[in-house]
Enzyme design. Sequence first.
Site, PDB file in Angstrom:
ATOM      1  N   GLU A   1       1.029  -1.412  -0.250  1.00 20.48           N
ATOM      2  CA  GLU A   1      -0.101  -0.387   0.335  1.00 20.48           C
ATOM      3  C   GLU A   1       0.541   1.288  -0.380  1.00 20.48           C
ATOM      4  O   GLU A   1       2.355   1.217   0.334  1.00 20.48           O
ATOM      5  CB  GLU A   1      -1.081   0.429   1.133  1.00 20.48           C
ATOM      6  CG  GLU A   1      -1.734  -1.463   1.281  1.00 20.48           C
ATOM      7  CD  GLU A   1      -2.895  -1.172   0.439  1.00 20.48           C
ATOM      8  OE1 GLU A   1      -2.947  -0.158  -0.480  1.00 20.48           O
ATOM      9  OE2 GLU A   1      -3.204  -2.294  -0.005  1.00 20.48           O
TER      10      GLU A   1
ATOM     11  N   GLU B   1      -6.520   0.237  14.049  1.00 22.89           N
ATOM     12  CA  GLU B   1      -6.192  -1.197  14.007  1.00 22.89           C
ATOM     13  C   GLU B   1      -5.688  -0.700  15.680  1.00 22.89           C
ATOM     14  O   GLU B   1      -6.077  -2.363  16.222  1.00 22.89           O
ATOM     15  CB  GLU B   1      -5.394  -1.516  13.672  1.00 22.89           C
ATOM     16  CG  GLU B   1      -4.655  -1.818  11.805  1.00 22.89           C
ATOM     17  CD  GLU B   1      -5.915  -2.383  11.786  1.00 22.89           C
ATOM     18  OE1 GLU B   1      -6.784  -4.332  12.627  1.00 22.89           O
ATOM     19  OE2 GLU B   1      -6.776  -2.290  10.803  1.00 22.89           O
TER      20      GLU B   1
ATOM     21  N   MET C   1     -13.191   3.840  13.343  1.00 26.20           N
ATOM     22  CA  MET C   1     -13.652   2.543  13.623  1.00 26.20           C
ATOM     23  C   MET C   1     -14.647   1.394  12.463  1.00 26.20           C
ATOM     24  O   MET C   1     -14.454   0.822  12.159  1.00 26.20           O
ATOM     25  CB  MET C   1     -14.071   2.063  14.887  1.00 26.20           C
ATOM     26  CG  MET C   1     -12.729   2.142  16.203  1.00 26.20           C
ATOM     27  SD  MET C   1     -11.750   1.498  15.927  1.00 26.20           S
ATOM     28  CE  MET C   1     -11.993   0.066  15.361  1.00 26.20           C
TER      29      MET C   1
END
Length: 353
Positions: free
Chosen positions: A32, A54, A71
């Site tokens: 990424e 995360e 989230m």
Amino acid sequence: GAHQNCDIDFDGSGGDIAHSWHTGNMHFDDDENFKAIYSPSVEGIYLLRVAVHEIGHVLGLNHTEKDYSVMYAIYNQDSNVDSEFELGWDDRKDVQKIYGVCRGAFNTVFDWVRRRPDNRFIFNTYFFRGNRYWMYENHANRTRYGDPLIISREWKGVPSDIDAYVHIWFYNHPGIVDVTYFFKGEHYYMYESMEAKVLDGWPKKISEGFGPKPNGTDRIPNNVDSVFFDMRDSNIYFFKGDMVYVYNPRGEGAPSKTGCCERISKITDEFPAAKGERPLEGNLDAVYYSYKKQSMYFLKGENVWRNSNFSRRQSPRKNTIRYEGKWYNHWYDICDVKSDTSATSGMINYAGD
């Protein structure tokens, strides 16, 4: 692709960009195009935003259907996302459901009002405990990033474990009295807001600065619990034990001469509880006026009372005390910095062109 003996392979650029496990590790896809928080590029994925997501899983949070939350399961490149983000209100409440709220008592609480270089007045709420303090950002209902900080480093000359704070402000012809004091033990300290330090020549003794009226014997005691300047009558209220000492600072020309005391009363007589309400207790930790909430508050331990009749321009004074419950249900996330590990398995996906 395959990485670190993980059972879940990444799928290259544009798919799954990270994953993590409750009380486990976080993995990020090297394929990424991650970027830093202040990157000038419009392309790429904010690494910090993904990391915060995360960390939420590691702490125990699941994905949410609220697309404004960090989230949320999909990283949407097309959404108007500020590079500076955080766990939102709902997310923080969910974390606290798992681990509990931040608790504890404070040495004092106060709103610090100060003049900016452009002559505008600003204020924030400060919570002091031991040798540390928190600045509360009322607009966001949380403390400032990085707090608590060490008192001695930020408030030059102010000692740890202070007893009380007071800001005194009133017209006294031909000028204005505008002073700030901290109290500890038998001493009090004059603090200069513009210079952000205790003035040279301080501290001084409470017994010398707040002595009796002429021909009187009453004086303000040492080791006070809290101090409050009441804008309604321009008197200073010193709280100790279950008593309150009302001191007139205005000098000649006022209703009475400077000195202790206008009166010495039981706290519950001076500040009576509303019918059926839990009365104020002695040995209060803090008494302060909240400019944000425009009300007078009393704190002891984790308990909070409010003077529901209080108005700054009220005359005559009216006091009606109501118990408001625990402080952590009114001011949020005033937490000691600790390292905790915990949370839920989850994967964040990329949504873009």
